[in-house]
Design a protein around this motif. Structure first.
Motif, PDB file in Angstrom:
ATOM      1  N   PHE A 137       0.832  -1.212   0.000  1.00 54.27           N
ATOM      2  CA  PHE A 137       0.000   0.000   0.000  1.00 54.27           C
ATOM      3  C   PHE A 137       0.863   1.257   0.000  1.00 54.27           C
ATOM      4  N   ASP A 138       0.409   2.268  -0.748  1.00 51.90           N
ATOM      5  CA  ASP A 138       1.031   3.578  -0.597  1.00 51.90           C
ATOM      6  C   ASP A 138       0.466   4.222   0.676  1.00 51.90           C
ATOM      7  N   SER A 139       0.940   5.392   1.013  1.00 49.83           N
ATOM      8  CA  SER A 139       0.563   6.011   2.292  1.00 49.83           C
ATOM      9  C   SER A 139      -0.932   6.277   2.381  1.00 49.83           C
ATOM     10  N   GLU A 140      -1.546   6.641   1.262  1.00 49.89           N
ATOM     11  CA  GLU A 140      -2.982   6.924   1.271  1.00 49.89           C
ATOM     12  C   GLU A 140      -3.794   5.660   1.520  1.00 49.89           C
ATOM     13  N   ASP A 141      -3.430   4.565   0.836  1.00 47.12           N
ATOM     14  CA  ASP A 141      -4.141   3.293   1.026  1.00 47.12           C
ATOM     15  C   ASP A 141      -3.887   2.722   2.414  1.00 47.12           C
ATOM     16  N   LEU A 142      -2.678   2.858   2.894  1.00 48.18           N
ATOM     17  CA  LEU A 142      -2.356   2.361   4.236  1.00 48.18           C
ATOM     18  C   LEU A 142      -3.201   3.068   5.291  1.00 48.18           C
ATOM     19  N   ALA A 143      -3.506   4.328   5.066  1.00 46.67           N
ATOM     20  CA  ALA A 143      -4.347   5.063   6.014  1.00 46.67           C
ATOM     21  C   ALA A 143      -5.783   4.554   5.994  1.00 46.67           C
ATOM     22  N   LYS A 144      -6.258   4.051   4.841  1.00 43.76           N
ATOM     23  CA  LYS A 144      -7.621   3.528   4.735  1.00 43.76           C
ATOM     24  C   LYS A 144      -7.754   2.128   5.336  1.00 43.76           C
ATOM     25  N   PHE A 145      -6.684   1.378   5.278  1.00 43.99           N
ATOM     26  CA  PHE A 145      -6.718  -0.041   5.636  1.00 43.99           C
ATOM     27  C   PHE A 145      -7.287  -0.292   7.037  1.00 43.99           C
ATOM     28  N   PRO A 146      -6.814   0.342   8.103  1.00 48.03           N
ATOM     29  CA  PRO A 146      -7.341   0.040   9.445  1.00 48.03           C
ATOM     30  C   PRO A 146      -8.836   0.314   9.576  1.00 48.03           C
ATOM     31  N   GLU A 147      -9.306   1.379   8.952  1.00 47.81           N
ATOM     32  CA  GLU A 147     -10.719   1.734   9.096  1.00 47.81           C
ATOM     33  C   GLU A 147     -11.611   0.672   8.460  1.00 47.81           C
ATOM     34  N   VAL A 148     -11.154   0.076   7.329  1.00 46.95           N
ATOM     35  CA  VAL A 148     -11.939  -0.957   6.666  1.00 46.95           C
ATOM     36  C   VAL A 148     -11.858  -2.283   7.418  1.00 46.95           C
ATOM     37  N   VAL A 149     -10.644  -2.730   7.720  1.00 46.42           N
ATOM     38  CA  VAL A 149     -10.461  -4.060   8.305  1.00 46.42           C
ATOM     39  C   VAL A 149     -10.777  -4.070   9.804  1.00 46.42           C
ATOM     40  N   PHE A 150     -10.205  -3.169  10.558  1.00 46.84           N
ATOM     41  CA  PHE A 150     -10.417  -3.137  12.004  1.00 46.84           C
ATOM     42  C   PHE A 150     -11.750  -2.471  12.371  1.00 46.84           C
ATOM     43  N   GLY A 151     -12.079  -1.374  11.672  1.00 45.97           N
ATOM     44  CA  GLY A 151     -13.276  -0.641  12.029  1.00 45.97           C
ATOM     45  C   GLY A 151     -14.548  -1.226  11.453  1.00 45.97           C
ATOM     46  N   TYR A 152     -14.564  -1.538  10.139  1.00 46.61           N
ATOM     47  CA  TYR A 152     -15.776  -2.029   9.480  1.00 46.61           C
ATOM     48  C   TYR A 152     -15.926  -3.547   9.600  1.00 46.61           C
ATOM     49  N   MET A 153     -14.934  -4.295   9.122  1.00 43.59           N
ATOM     50  CA  MET A 153     -15.026  -5.762   9.197  1.00 43.59           C
ATOM     51  C   MET A 153     -15.046  -6.219  10.654  1.00 43.59           C
ATOM     52  N   SER A 154     -14.179  -5.663  11.448  1.00 41.92           N
ATOM     53  CA  SER A 154     -14.122  -5.905  12.894  1.00 41.92           C
ATOM     54  C   SER A 154     -14.195  -7.385  13.264  1.00 41.92           C
ATOM     55  N   PRO A 155     -13.318  -8.219  12.705  1.00 42.19           N
ATOM     56  CA  PRO A 155     -13.342  -9.649  13.052  1.00 42.19           C
ATOM     57  C   PRO A 155     -12.816  -9.883  14.464  1.00 42.19           C
ATOM     58  N   ALA A 156     -13.053 -11.078  14.977  1.00 44.55           N
ATOM     59  CA  ALA A 156     -12.582 -11.407  16.324  1.00 44.55           C
ATOM     60  C   ALA A 156     -11.064 -11.420  16.395  1.00 44.55           C
ATOM     61  N   HIS A 200      -6.806   2.216  18.939  1.00 45.59           N
ATOM     62  CA  HIS A 200      -7.888   3.012  18.342  1.00 45.59           C
ATOM     63  C   HIS A 200      -9.142   2.182  18.118  1.00 45.59           C
ATOM     64  N   TYR A 201      -8.973   0.900  17.755  1.00 46.89           N
ATOM     65  CA  TYR A 201     -10.125   0.062  17.399  1.00 46.89           C
ATOM     66  C   TYR A 201     -10.430  -1.007  18.448  1.00 46.89           C
ATOM     67  N   SER A 202      -9.903  -0.862  19.642  1.00 44.35           N
ATOM     68  CA  SER A 202     -10.205  -1.773  20.757  1.00 44.35           C
ATOM     69  C   SER A 202      -9.764  -3.205  20.476  1.00 44.35           C
ATOM     70  N   TYR A 203      -8.520  -3.348  20.103  1.00 48.79           N
ATOM     71  CA  TYR A 203      -7.887  -4.659  19.921  1.00 48.79           C
ATOM     72  C   TYR A 203      -6.668  -4.729  20.837  1.00 48.79           C
ATOM     73  N   SER A 204      -6.316  -5.951  21.225  1.00 50.65           N
ATOM     74  CA  SER A 204      -4.998  -6.194  21.806  1.00 50.65           C
ATOM     75  C   SER A 204      -4.108  -6.727  20.694  1.00 50.65           C
ATOM     76  N   VAL A 205      -2.785  -6.682  20.871  1.00 51.73           N
ATOM     77  CA  VAL A 205      -1.891  -7.179  19.832  1.00 51.73           C
ATOM     78  C   VAL A 205      -0.671  -7.818  20.471  1.00 51.73           C
ATOM     79  N   GLU A 206      -0.269  -8.948  19.887  1.00 48.84           N
ATOM     80  CA  GLU A 206       0.947  -9.641  20.293  1.00 48.84           C
ATOM     81  C   GLU A 206       1.850  -9.750  19.082  1.00 48.84           C
ATOM     82  N   PHE A 207       3.161  -9.644  19.312  1.00 47.14           N
ATOM     83  CA  PHE A 207       4.121  -9.635  18.203  1.00 47.14           C
ATOM     84  C   PHE A 207       4.969 -10.904  18.220  1.00 47.14           C
TER      85      PHE A 207
END
Length: 387
Positions: A137-156, A200-207
């Motif tokens: 993704f370029d910077s513009e698409d990368l900015a859209k990605f979280p809102e679609v996947v984390f915000g809209y799709m919002s999978p477990a 921002h989207y109420s997720y935890s994350v492990e690396f």
């Protein structure tokens, strides 16, 4: 990971660059397989029913996941329509899937479209995989990605993998690993981005990561870095209403797998298993009969005479059968061999599928001959062509 010190080209995920007098690092298994195996282990651990692969490419991950018994819906999304058409047939059920149906239904669908677009058919998923996707993704698409996947799709759960640029120092070339990559992040950059998105989207994350570095270079981390995100907030009302919204993706391929939830397949499997068990017990009875129907009675001038045993003994039981001694045994009346349904249902798979004798009798109705009170399967004792 195995390291080969031959002076030759550098190869990472199929990319080759002519760089003389440099070492080549080889991963065993190959790095892409390690990434797919990581997702497979997540599925085995968390047992999701609905899984989507965003940027599914050649559908290799879907090919692996379709064998996971817990999954009932598999979706792949990719921007390359021709690639989807070419690889769709690889996901079709094979002959073995019809002969040995799955326990649960499985539907696989490939969509043509951008993962940056919102399609309501991607709502309500348990796991979304984004394997080597965000770096395209370029910077513009990368900015859209979280809102679609984390915000809209919002999978477990969401799993995201991306190259670790810290590891690139071990490669002979300083350029990106793929000519289409718009960026490659260090571990610090990826973790900063991931933590910000998760908060921002109420997720935890492990690396974590795959592709271990060679001895002496542990400080660079794994070749591929991975973030595993888990939803910690309740699903929003919009996410629950899966079938309300736009369908922006184009269906390129879809298929359904046979399963025991489909009555025709379930009945076919039950009938086959009953035939197999009855025939196995009948053959064992016949062997026992042949061994005992003629026995020495007396000797005259060294020539023994034999008599016919009119009532053959009960078949010799195996160790597995001994645990079933309290269950009604097969029996023979004249030239007919009977196996009680209570004994048939005691076999684990038949018991699992049918649950009780009444259900087994229902499956066998008009397919297998039963005795007059419907309590046993009835077959000809001496007909070798029964099944």
């Amino acid at each position: 990971m195995a390291e080969n010190n031959i002076e030759c080209n550098s190869v990472v995920d199929g990319n080759v660059e002519e760089v003389p007098n440099k070492k080549i690092i080889k991963f065993n298994p190959p790095l892409y397989k390690q990434r797919y195996q990581f997702v497979k282990k997540l599925v085995e651990q968390h047992q999701p029913k609905k899984v989507a692969d965003l940027g599914c490419g050649d559908a290799c991950l879907l090919m692996i996941l379709k064998y996971q018994k817990c999954i009932e819906e598999l979706v792949g999304v990719d921007i390359n329509e021709e690639r989807l058409k070419w690889n769709g047939s690889r996901l079709s059920p094979c002959m073995g899937d019809h002969l040995d149906p799955r326990e649960l239904d499985l539907v696989i669908t490939l969509y043509h479209g951008s993962v940056l677009e919102k399609d309501c058919r991607l709502l309500g998923f348990d796991l979304v995989a984004c394997i080597e996707l965000i770096e395209h993704f370029d910077s513009e698409d990368l900015a859209k990605f979280p809102e679609v996947v984390f915000g809209y799709m919002s999978p477990a759960m969401i799993v995201i993998s991306t190259p670790n640029s810290d590891y690139n120092s071990l490669f002979p070339s300083a350029v990106f690993r793929d000519s289409d990559h718009k960026f490659e992040w260090s571990r610090m950059q990826f973790q900063t981005w991931a933590l910000d998105v998760a908060n921002h989207y109420s997720y935890s994350v492990e690396f974590t990561g795959v592709g271990e570095p060679p001895a002496g270079a542990e400080d660079v981390g794994c070749c591929t870095q991975i973030g595993v995100f888990r939803k910690i907030a309740k699903a929003t009302e919009s996410a629950v209403l899966e079938h309300h919204g736009k369908h922006v993706y184009e269906v390129i391929y879809t298929t359904s797998y046979p399963s025991l939830q489909q009555m025709d397949y379930c009945r076919r499997v039950v009938t086959y298993l009953v035939y197999r068990e009855v025939n196995r017990m009948k053959r064992r009875y016949q062997v026992s009969l042949r061994q005992h129907e003629l026995e020495p009675e007396s000797a005259d001038n060294g020539n023994p005479t034999r008599k016919f045993i009119s009532d053959p003994p009960v078949p010799v039981l195996t160790e597995a059968d001994k645990a079933m001694e309290m269950i009604p045994q097969p029996f023979c009346i004249g030239d007919k061999f009977y196996v009680p349904l209570e004994r048939i249902i005691a076999y684990p798979r038949l018991g699992h599928i049918c649950g009780n004798v009444e259900k087994l009798r229902e499956f066998l109705a008009d397919v297998v001959e039963l005795n007059c009170d419907g309590s046993a399967v009835k077959v000809d004792l001496h007909d070798c062509g029964d099944y």
